[in-house]
Structures are given as structure tokens and as C-alpha cells.
Design an enzyme around this catalytic site. Structure first.
Site, PDB file in Angstrom:
ATOM      1  N   LEU A 100       0.848  -1.194   0.000  1.00  0.00           N
ATOM      2  CA  LEU A 100       0.000   0.000   0.000  1.00  0.00           C
ATOM      3  C   LEU A 100       0.883   1.244   0.000  1.00  0.00           C
ATOM      4  CD1 LEU A 100      -3.124   0.476   0.049  1.00  0.00           C
ATOM      5  CD2 LEU A 100      -2.841   1.103   2.451  1.00  0.00           C
ATOM      6  N   GLY A 101       1.741   1.350  -1.021  1.00  0.00           N
ATOM      7  CA  GLY A 101       2.518   2.562  -1.222  1.00  0.00           C
ATOM      8  C   GLY A 101       1.719   3.564  -2.021  1.00  0.00           C
ATOM      9  N   ARG A 103       4.930  -4.571   4.995  1.00  0.00           N
ATOM     10  CA  ARG A 103       5.838  -5.092   6.021  1.00  0.00           C
ATOM     11  C   ARG A 103       5.375  -4.679   7.417  1.00  0.00           C
ATOM     12  NH1 ARG A 103      11.555  -3.066   3.877  1.00  0.00           N
ATOM     13  NH2 ARG A 103      10.206  -1.339   3.268  1.00  0.00           N
ATOM     14  N   ILE A 114       1.119  -5.857 -11.341  1.00  0.00           N
ATOM     15  CA  ILE A 114       1.659  -4.708 -12.066  1.00  0.00           C
ATOM     16  C   ILE A 114       2.955  -4.244 -11.408  1.00  0.00           C
ATOM     17  CG2 ILE A 114      -0.452  -3.879 -13.160  1.00  0.00           C
ATOM     18  CD1 ILE A 114       0.762  -2.516  -9.787  1.00  0.00           C
ATOM     19  N   ARG A 137       6.504  -6.453 -10.190  1.00  0.00           N
ATOM     20  CA  ARG A 137       7.643  -7.109 -10.808  1.00  0.00           C
ATOM     21  C   ARG A 137       7.315  -8.585 -10.958  1.00  0.00           C
ATOM     22  NH1 ARG A 137       8.910  -2.665 -12.061  1.00  0.00           N
ATOM     23  NH2 ARG A 137      10.844  -1.552 -11.561  1.00  0.00           N
ATOM     24  N   GLU A 190      11.011 -11.730 -18.125  1.00  0.00           N
ATOM     25  CA  GLU A 190      10.588 -10.993 -19.316  1.00  0.00           C
ATOM     26  C   GLU A 190      11.810 -10.393 -20.039  1.00  0.00           C
ATOM     27  OE1 GLU A 190       9.403  -6.613 -17.710  1.00  0.00           O
ATOM     28  OE2 GLU A 190       8.091  -8.211 -16.972  1.00  0.00           O
ATOM     29  N   HIS A 211       4.525  -5.218 -20.026  1.00  0.00           N
ATOM     30  CA  HIS A 211       5.143  -4.272 -19.092  1.00  0.00           C
ATOM     31  C   HIS A 211       4.956  -2.829 -19.579  1.00  0.00           C
ATOM     32  CE1 HIS A 211       8.519  -3.916 -15.837  1.00  0.00           C
ATOM     33  NE2 HIS A 211       7.639  -2.928 -15.748  1.00  0.00           N
TER      34      HIS A 211
END
Length: 314
Positions: free
Chosen positions: A151-152, A175, A230, A232, A261, A279
Site C-alpha cells: 500500500l505505497g 511489512r 503490475i 515485478r 521478461e 510491461h
């Protein structure tokens, strides 16, 4: 002064001319072969690097550039930049938080809708002349539960749009809990997956999140759940996801990123409950412009002896 460009930028938008006007000379090394065979004379002149998190800069590459002073990650990610090697040399490292957030969030909601409403399958059916044959009833998103891993800035924007636009109930895992968050916190990803109808991966990549979404998490998500990534590709265990989709142990998945990828596992390409994009979530004219403006601001600040605008967090 010379900048080594390790990742592609939109050349048609005039960015090389912009850097040239500011006194920078771009040297393109956008393939592994170009980076491995850098001319020694050019290597000695490079004072800055432009890259992205998935490409990064290794300790060996840093060691080969004796004049290097600053590394700029164009996007928010910097997971493959060897920060320890850079710090040892006193090399400044910056990144681009917030520059492409709106574009990524747009794409996230598009992927959620595409896999839920089976948009790719319907489009293919209409083009194949099967209008009446494939008018199936499909799920809707409104009112469902959305679990967000990370939740950034981007995760919070996804939560806001999902809650405000689709009346979705939102939970999250970080975290540590966020102070004053309006959403319930889940102490681990498995518990979040067991609660959610949609599990969106928006956490940074890197060693701490490698295969964070594994077979156990997918099992908890269940046969009615959807996985969206969405972030990595390394955050999701590809083998476990393929097996889960093949067995219909989850309802579907939508990926803008794939581990390894641009190579995509052949097994993924055969799945009709999987939506793939190359991407591109963070790519839009606005986001690329934002990234280039911030990169130049960081370069200008550094080379004029001022603090950079967006250093990577300690």
C-alpha cells in the site's frame, strides 16, 4: 558530460535533444551486448547512468566506470542497482517515485476489468464471427473485496479508485501497518489472499519479495479469486501460477510483468484465463515526460552541487 543510457526512452519525443541542450551527451547501451562491450574510452568518460529497476547496474558495471558519479533510475523501482557498490564508491543513486503512478493505476483497473469481463475472449469471438455463440454471463467487479500487496503510492491510488469507483472493500499487506490507513491490515499475504476476491501485487521487487505470491497464497485466493500483477514478475512464482490456472484453482490472472521478461513461458501463452500485457502499465506520454523531467532535475542538481530531488531511500 557523458551519460550512459541503459534503457530505452522515447526518441521521437526529443529527449536526446533536451539532454544535449542541457550539456549532456547520451551514449546508448540498451542491450546486454552493448553493455558488456563498452568502449574503454567511452567508459572512462561516463559520469552518469540512466536505467530502470529491472535492468539496474551491477557492481561489475559500476567498477568499469571510473568517472561515474550518479545513477538515475527512471521509474520508482531500483531493485537491480547494486546500492552497496554504489555507496562504497560514493555514487549518488536516484529514482522516480510518483512519475508514472496514474498510468499504472489506470492499467491496473483495466487489467482487472479485462480478466473479469473476459474482454480479450469476447473481442476475439466477435472478430471470428461468433457474436451469438459467446454471449456468456461473466463476473462483475463492483462490491467485491480487493487485497493489495504493497500500500505505497500506487497501491493507495488503486485502493482509492477501486473503493470510490467500484464500491470495493479494500484490505492490504505491508511489512508493517500504515498509520491512519482506512483499510484493514493483514499480517501476511496468505491471510489477505484468503479474504480477497482480487489480489493486486503492487509491492517493490527485489530479494525481499521474490516469489512472495506462491502456491500457498494462490490456494488461499481460491477458485473465485483473481491475481493481478503490475509490480515485478519476480514477486509471483510463475510455475505455481501456471499450475493454478491450468487446474482452475483460481478464476484468472492478469499480468503486466512476467519473471524473466521479455521471455514468456510457453505454458502461459496457452491459458485462456490469463491476460498478458508487455510491461506497459507505467507507459504513457505523461508518465514518460514526468520521468525525464525528474531525471534531468536530479542530474542538474547533482552536477551543480545541490542535493538531488529524489534519492533512493536509505
Amino acid at each position: 558530460m557523458t551519460i550512459a543510457l541503459l534503457s530505452h526512452i522515447d526518441l521521437d519525443a526529443g529527449y536526446p535533444d533536451r539532454f544535449a541542450a542541457a550539456g549532456y551527451s547520451l551514449h546508448f547501451a540498451t542491450t546486454p551486448e552493448q553493455r558488456a562491450n563498452l568502449d574503454p574510452q567511452i567508459a572512462r568518460s561516463i559520469r552518469a547512468i540512466l536505467t530502470i529497476g529491472t535492468i539496474g547496474v551491477s557492481a561489475a558495471e559500476i567498477a568499469a566506470l571510473p568517472a561515474l558519479e550518479i545513477i538515475c533510475a527512471q521509474g520508482v523501482g531500483f531493485e537491480n542497482i547494486d546500492l552497496a557498490a554504489a555507496k562504497q564508491r560514493g555514487i549518488q543513486v536516484t529514482h522516480g517515485p510518483g512519475t508514472n503512478s496514474s498510468s499504472v493505476v489506470d492499467h491496473t483497473l483495466a487489467l482487472m476489468l479485462a480478466v473479469t469481463r473476459r474482454i480479450p475472449q469476447f473481442d476475439a469471438s466477435v472478430r471470428a464471427g461468433e457474436w451469438k455463440k459467446t454471449r456468456w454471463n461473466v463476473d462483475g467487479m463492483s462490491g467485491k473485496r480487493l487485497g493489495i500487496i504493497g500500500l505505497g503510492n500506487i497501491g493507495a491510488l488503486i485502493a482509492r479508485r477501486a473503493a470510490g469507483g467500484f464500491d470495493m472493500e479494500v484490505g492490504y499487506h505491508n511489512r508493517r501497518p500504515q498509520e491512519n490507513s482506512p483499510y484493514p491490515y493483514f499480517p501476511n499475504v496468505t491471510e489477505l489472499a484468503g479474504w480477497a476476491d482480487y489480489l493486486v501485487v503492487a509491492t517493490p521487487g527485489g530479494a525481499n519479495t521474490t516469489r512472495l505470491v506462491n502456491a500457498e497464497v494462490l490456494k488461499a485466493l481460491g477458485e473465485n479469486g483473481y491475481l493481478i500483477n503490475i509490480s515485478r514478475g519476480s514477486v509471483v512464482d510463475s510455475d505455481a501460477l501456471i499450475a493454478s490456472l491450468q487446474r482452475h484453482e483460481i478464476a484468472g490472472a492478469a499480468l503486466d510483468v512476467v519473471d524473466g521478461e521479455p521471455k514468456v513461458p510457453a505454458e502461459m501463452l496457452a491459458l485462456d484465463n490469463l491476460v498478458l500485457t508487455p510491461h506497459v502499465a507505467g507507459r504513457s506520454p505523461e508518465s514518460v515526460e514526468n520521468m525525464m523531467v525528474l531525471v534531468q532535475s536530479n542530474l542538474d542538481a547533482h552536477f551543480s552541487g545541490q542535493p538531488v530531488v529524489t534519492p533512493v531511500p536509505e
